[in-house]
Motif scaffolding. Sequence first.
Motif, short mmCIF file in Angstrom:
data_model
loop_
_atom_site.label_atom_id
_atom_site.label_comp_id
_atom_site.label_asym_id
_atom_site.label_seq_id
_atom_site.Cartn_x
_atom_site.Cartn_y
_atom_site.Cartn_z
N ARG A 129 0.82 -1.22 0.00
CA ARG A 129 0.00 0.00 0.00
C ARG A 129 0.86 1.27 0.00
O ARG A 129 1.95 1.29 0.57
CB ARG A 129 -0.96 -0.03 1.20
CG ARG A 129 -1.91 -1.20 1.10
CD ARG A 129 -2.85 -1.29 2.27
NE ARG A 129 -3.79 -0.18 2.29
CZ ARG A 129 -4.66 0.02 3.28
NH1 ARG A 129 -4.69 -0.81 4.32
NH2 ARG A 129 -5.49 1.03 3.23
N LYS A 348 -12.68 5.14 -6.45
CA LYS A 348 -11.33 4.64 -6.80
C LYS A 348 -10.43 4.43 -5.59
O LYS A 348 -9.49 3.64 -5.65
CB LYS A 348 -10.66 5.52 -7.86
CG LYS A 348 -10.34 6.94 -7.46
CD LYS A 348 -9.52 7.60 -8.57
CE LYS A 348 -9.12 9.01 -8.27
NZ LYS A 348 -10.22 9.97 -8.37
N ARG A 351 -9.37 0.98 -4.50
CA ARG A 351 -8.30 0.20 -5.14
C ARG A 351 -7.02 0.16 -4.30
O ARG A 351 -6.13 -0.62 -4.58
CB ARG A 351 -8.01 0.77 -6.53
CG ARG A 351 -9.22 0.64 -7.46
CD ARG A 351 -8.79 0.59 -8.91
NE ARG A 351 -9.93 0.48 -9.80
CZ ARG A 351 -10.46 -0.69 -10.23
NH1 ARG A 351 -9.95 -1.83 -9.83
NH2 ARG A 351 -11.49 -0.70 -11.04
N VAL A 352 -6.92 1.04 -3.27
CA VAL A 352 -5.70 1.05 -2.45
C VAL A 352 -6.00 0.72 -0.99
O VAL A 352 -5.31 1.16 -0.08
CB VAL A 352 -4.92 2.39 -2.57
CG1 VAL A 352 -4.28 2.52 -3.93
CG2 VAL A 352 -5.83 3.60 -2.30
N ASP A 356 -7.29 -4.44 -3.60
CA ASP A 356 -8.06 -3.67 -4.59
C ASP A 356 -9.49 -4.19 -4.46
O ASP A 356 -9.86 -5.22 -5.01
CB ASP A 356 -7.49 -3.92 -5.99
CG ASP A 356 -8.33 -3.23 -7.08
OD1 ASP A 356 -9.49 -2.87 -6.80
OD2 ASP A 356 -7.81 -3.08 -8.19
N ASP A 359 -11.74 -4.80 -7.62
CA ASP A 359 -11.40 -6.02 -8.35
C ASP A 359 -11.79 -7.27 -7.54
O ASP A 359 -12.35 -8.22 -8.09
CB ASP A 359 -9.89 -6.01 -8.63
CG ASP A 359 -9.50 -7.08 -9.62
OD1 ASP A 359 -10.01 -7.03 -10.76
OD2 ASP A 359 -8.73 -7.98 -9.26
N GLU A 376 -12.10 2.41 -13.55
CA GLU A 376 -11.17 2.81 -12.49
C GLU A 376 -11.90 3.31 -11.23
O GLU A 376 -11.50 3.02 -10.11
CB GLU A 376 -10.23 3.88 -13.06
CG GLU A 376 -9.12 4.37 -12.15
CD GLU A 376 -8.25 3.27 -11.56
OE1 GLU A 376 -8.16 2.18 -12.16
OE2 GLU A 376 -7.67 3.51 -10.47
#
Length: 449
Positions: A129, A348, A351-352, A356, A359, A376
């Motif tokens: 991260r 978004k 995702r971090v 993620d 996903d 995204e």
Amino acid sequence: MSGHGDPIPMRARRSGPLQGVAEVPGDKSISHRALILGALAVGETRVSGLLEGQDVLDTAAAMRAFGAEAIQRGPGAWSVHGVGVGGFAEPDQVIDCGNSGTGVRLIMGSMATSPISATFTGDASLRKRPMGRVTDPLALFGAQAFGRQGGRLPMTVVGASNPVPVRYGVPMPSAQVKSAVLLAGLNAPGQTVVVEKEPTRDHTERMLRGFGAQVSVEDQAEGRTITLTGQPELRSQNVTVPRDPSSAAFPVCAALIVEGSDIIVPGVSQNPTRNGLYLTLAEMGADIEFRNPREEGGEPVADLRVRFSDLKGIEVPPERAASMIDEYPILSVVAACADGKTVMRGVKELRVKESDRIDAMARGLEACGVRVEEDEDTLTVHGMGAGGVTGGSICATRIDHRIAMSFLVLGLAAQQPVCIDDGGPIATSFPMFEPLMAGLGAQIARAER
Ligand code: S3P
């Protein structure tokens, strides 16, 4: 602690109505902050209702490494003897924050304006991260950071010997970044100012005030502007940690999608910086009653009565994202069990997180027969209606507690069981998840290897 033991595969099966009372554990964000501010205060801070998940235990160990005393007196009852602002000692060991982004980022902030160095690491998820979002503003105070490429852990932070106060506009909606800057500002002279375009959880500001710091908050054209006067003497406090609305989300959403359910979840925070999920569920048609509104531990709370509901898909507005950022995984499970499509925009930051999360949810939902689209910054879930999700798959949890709990909840309402490859990470935030859900009638069990 870095890494954990062997993977714990788990399985959830379609369950009968969930019933009973779900007493979820203490708030993770507030628990970290209680330990860190307790360690920076003078005297003994007593904390009750502390979340004893691994993330928070790792922060307690870190506070000991910086010279504070943090001891457990009973279940959830802790005592912290602080060293005062600027009083941290240099740790003689690597600080291992395990899975916790909040832990490592807040602790980096709290030591960055003291003339000491510390080396931080974490588990395989945390080591992926980005830390630059915190070390960039800490550099403005005069601190230096030496990490791996892309600003990843392990990383050594060399605190500033002569810190200067900072004015910083946080570029992404992040309470961790805001809090790291405010904690660093504690040991800088003069006023440190943080501006956030979108309001994020405000526990640091609230608690700093509770410990006696001068903190003002103004809504200005450029955003929410928080001004902290540096070098206060923080006074020890009694902190009562309210229950975690992000943990409450799991039994709440389970009851909404398991037919016939009717449960009570007491003491859920109604803090407007945390309650986006509950607004969203109401728009989807959820039957949730908010009873007995009151204040607990400085936070507005209510008891929730939650019943199975026919839900419809909606558009979740992007400006709501910060107030429900940790709840999108479980919301996407609810969306899969609703009629019509749910569009989640402005996400978004997912995702971090520990993984993620866009996903992770998209791939797991697809494996369970749900149609999903993503870009995204957006996740769209095409709902299959109550009882319509096929299931019958093994979902990858990617060292992420909220992904693990979300897919187990999906399994309670799917036609075929849903398995996860590893339930171990659940202990970071919700160690009693399994028995609590079993107590409501959920069929969740450890699976054969
Ligand atoms: C947290 C802030 C959020 C959230 C995390 C806890 C905090 O992270 O996702 O679980 O306690 O400040 P970001 O600040 O990265 O959005």
